[in-house]
Design a protein around this motif. Structure first.
Motif, mmCIF file in Angstrom:
data_model
loop_
_atom_site.group_PDB
_atom_site.id
_atom_site.type_symbol
_atom_site.label_atom_id
_atom_site.label_comp_id
_atom_site.label_asym_id
_atom_site.label_seq_id
_atom_site.Cartn_x
_atom_site.Cartn_y
_atom_site.Cartn_z
ATOM 1 N N ALA A 43 0.837 -1.209 0.000
ATOM 2 C CA ALA A 43 0.000 0.000 0.000
ATOM 3 C C ALA A 43 0.867 1.252 0.000
ATOM 4 N N LEU A 44 1.957 1.249 0.765
ATOM 5 C CA LEU A 44 2.864 2.389 0.766
ATOM 6 C C LEU A 44 3.591 2.506 -0.570
ATOM 7 N N ALA A 45 3.944 1.368 -1.158
ATOM 8 C CA ALA A 45 4.624 1.397 -2.453
ATOM 9 C C ALA A 45 3.717 1.968 -3.532
ATOM 10 N N ARG A 46 2.414 1.739 -3.408
ATOM 11 C CA ARG A 46 1.478 2.312 -4.378
ATOM 12 C C ARG A 46 1.409 3.836 -4.228
ATOM 13 N N LEU A 47 1.483 4.320 -3.007
ATOM 14 C CA LEU A 47 1.411 5.753 -2.775
ATOM 15 C C LEU A 47 2.720 6.460 -3.112
ATOM 16 N N ALA A 48 3.841 5.806 -2.895
ATOM 17 C CA ALA A 48 5.152 6.407 -3.154
ATOM 18 C C ALA A 48 5.998 5.404 -3.927
ATOM 19 N N PRO A 49 5.729 5.244 -5.229
ATOM 20 C CA PRO A 49 6.373 4.174 -5.995
ATOM 21 C C PRO A 49 7.845 4.400 -6.295
ATOM 22 N N ALA A 50 8.301 5.664 -6.267
ATOM 23 C CA ALA A 50 9.702 5.950 -6.576
ATOM 24 C C ALA A 50 10.051 7.314 -6.018
ATOM 25 N N PRO A 51 11.335 7.543 -5.703
ATOM 26 C CA PRO A 51 11.743 8.858 -5.198
ATOM 27 C C PRO A 51 11.355 9.977 -6.162
ATOM 28 N N GLY A 52 10.729 11.006 -5.605
ATOM 29 C CA GLY A 52 10.357 12.165 -6.403
ATOM 30 C C GLY A 52 9.091 12.015 -7.205
ATOM 31 N N ARG A 53 8.449 10.876 -7.145
ATOM 32 C CA ARG A 53 7.230 10.676 -7.933
ATOM 33 C C ARG A 53 6.005 10.971 -7.076
ATOM 34 N N LEU A 54 5.145 11.839 -7.556
ATOM 35 C CA LEU A 54 3.928 12.222 -6.856
ATOM 36 C C LEU A 54 2.764 11.368 -7.312
ATOM 37 N N THR A 55 1.963 10.883 -6.369
ATOM 38 C CA THR A 55 0.724 10.188 -6.711
ATOM 39 C C THR A 55 -0.451 10.973 -6.148
ATOM 40 N N LEU A 56 -1.620 10.741 -6.709
ATOM 41 C CA LEU A 56 -2.805 11.478 -6.317
ATOM 42 C C LEU A 56 -3.891 10.543 -5.805
ATOM 43 N N GLY A 57 -4.481 10.922 -4.681
ATOM 44 C CA GLY A 57 -5.629 10.201 -4.155
ATOM 45 C C GLY A 57 -6.810 11.140 -4.038
ATOM 46 N N LEU A 58 -7.948 10.594 -3.729
ATOM 47 C CA LEU A 58 -9.174 11.377 -3.600
ATOM 48 C C LEU A 58 -9.765 11.181 -2.210
ATOM 49 N N GLU A 59 -10.213 12.270 -1.620
ATOM 50 C CA GLU A 59 -10.912 12.183 -0.347
ATOM 51 C C GLU A 59 -12.408 12.044 -0.579
ATOM 52 N N LEU A 60 -13.005 11.056 0.059
ATOM 53 C CA LEU A 60 -14.445 10.869 -0.028
ATOM 54 C C LEU A 60 -15.148 11.710 1.022
ATOM 55 N N PRO A 61 -16.387 12.116 0.777
ATOM 56 C CA PRO A 61 -17.236 11.776 -0.368
ATOM 57 C C PRO A 61 -16.838 12.587 -1.599
ATOM 58 N N LEU A 62 -17.064 12.029 -2.780
ATOM 59 C CA LEU A 62 -16.724 12.720 -4.023
ATOM 60 C C LEU A 62 -17.863 13.657 -4.412
ATOM 61 N N ASP A 63 -18.215 14.523 -3.481
ATOM 62 C CA ASP A 63 -19.311 15.478 -3.688
ATOM 63 C C ASP A 63 -19.061 16.709 -2.825
ATOM 64 N N ASN A 64 -17.907 17.313 -3.006
ATOM 65 C CA ASN A 64 -17.549 18.483 -2.201
ATOM 66 C C ASN A 64 -17.625 19.747 -3.047
ATOM 67 N N ASP A 65 -18.793 20.010 -3.594
ATOM 68 C CA ASP A 65 -19.027 21.208 -4.398
ATOM 69 C C ASP A 65 -19.694 22.246 -3.512
ATOM 70 N N TRP A 66 -18.940 23.288 -3.166
ATOM 71 C CA TRP A 66 -19.464 24.277 -2.222
ATOM 72 C C TRP A 66 -19.738 25.628 -2.887
ATOM 73 N N ASP A 67 -19.868 25.658 -4.220
ATOM 74 C CA ASP A 67 -20.112 26.946 -4.850
ATOM 75 C C ASP A 67 -21.549 27.411 -4.580
ATOM 76 N N PRO A 68 -21.843 28.700 -4.798
ATOM 77 C CA PRO A 68 -23.163 29.242 -4.435
ATOM 78 C C PRO A 68 -24.332 28.526 -5.100
ATOM 79 N N ALA A 69 -24.156 28.133 -6.362
ATOM 80 C CA ALA A 69 -25.253 27.449 -7.051
ATOM 81 C C ALA A 69 -25.579 26.125 -6.373
ATOM 82 N N ARG A 70 -24.530 25.397 -5.986
ATOM 83 C CA ARG A 70 -24.759 24.113 -5.312
ATOM 84 C C ARG A 70 -25.393 24.327 -3.942
ATOM 85 N N GLN A 71 -24.932 25.337 -3.212
ATOM 86 C CA GLN A 71 -25.532 25.604 -1.909
ATOM 87 C C GLN A 71 -27.006 25.961 -2.036
#
Length: 283
Positions: free
Chosen positions: A7-35
């Protein structure tokens, strides 16, 4: 030097390489229209629409994101904090995610360990790890919402001590063989054990959010990764170098990744601003 946990190797596969994850819930739209739409639907501010959560989690897995991160927010506090976190109970939700995804790391950012029974956390995390084929990463925190502690019969001022003892219990529960907890008067001769065991012999990697009332040296020696808060790139570079120095000095396990936050969060009853933890990772 031992190989890093998968699991750590998936997050940091090599020196200097950035990986991206997502925080749930995948519904964090806080703009005025959504509110406005939320008000029309009778949905309180900070409470996400979860109707599409399964579809979006599958999509994130298919697109190759490194991790899905869940927070641990026991109680919705619209006055002081303004958002409901991941809403679902964390380990129950992780079990669901284990069943509907194939590759993405399943991570917590972070379980408030002093509010929970450590042996039950160990069992729940190991269950998710087995169901997911070894994809669990357990992010832990000491908690920052004093109002919750008396409601769970816990002492807010003692959360640092409870955190250290909790980590010790987690490691003991995942260790092969009978459970030993000398602090609780339990020896191996009693032949109690905590099941299931994690998929990998090294157990489940533990990441600490912030400081959890501990010194940086303690975190580097006793855990596997650091979850930190948003900061500018110069400050992040310094924190990353500090973590690398500390983990090399600890040298009890392999060099571990530095996980940093980069996701948006709402501000109570104001226009949203700032960044919160939807972590990526760098070694």
């Amino acid at each position: 030097m031992a190989s890093p946990h998968p699991a750590l190797a998936r997050l940091a596969p090599a020196p200097g390489r950035l990986t991206l994850g997502l925080e749930l819930p995948l519904d964090n739209d806080w703009d005025p229209a959504r509110q406005h739409a939320d008000r029309e639907a009778g949905r309180p501010f900070g409470v996400p629409d979860l109707t599409g959560h399964t579809r979006l989690a599958r999509l994130a897995d298919r697109l190759g994101f490194a991790a899905l991160w869940l927070r641990d927010v026991p109680l919705y506090d619209p006055v002081q904090f303004g958002d409901a976190g991941s809403v679902f109970e964390t380990f129950t939700h992780l079990g669901h995610l284990a069943a509907i995804t194939d590759d993405v790391v399943l991570a917590t950012g972070a379980i408030v360990l002093p509010l929970r029974e450590p042996l039950l956390v160990a069992k729940a995390a190991a269950t998710v790890d087995v169901l997911s084929g070894g994809r669990m990463l357990l992010g832990l925190a000491s908690g920052d919402r004093p109002v919750e502690y008396p409601l769970f019969g816990r002492d807010f001022q003692q959360r640092g001590k409870a955190f250290r003892e909790g980590v010790e219990t987690l490691r003991a529960a995942w260790h092969g063989g009978p459970l030993e907890l000398p602090r609780a008067g339990l020896g191996a001769d009693r032949q109690l054990d905590a099941l299931p065991k994690p998929v990998h012999r090294a157990g489940i990697p533990i990441a600490v959010a912030g400081s959890a009332q501990q010194t940086p040296e303690w975190i580097a020696e006793h855990t596997d990764a650091s979850l930190n808060y948003p900061r500018d790139l110069g400050a992040l570079r310094l924190k990353t170098r500090e973590w690398q120095r500390l983990t090399v000095a600890a040298a009890s396990r392999t060099s571990r990744p530095w996980c940093c936050a980069c996701g948006r969060t709402p501000t109570p009853r104001r226009s949203p601003s700032g960044w919160d933890s939807a972590p990526g990772a760098m070694p």
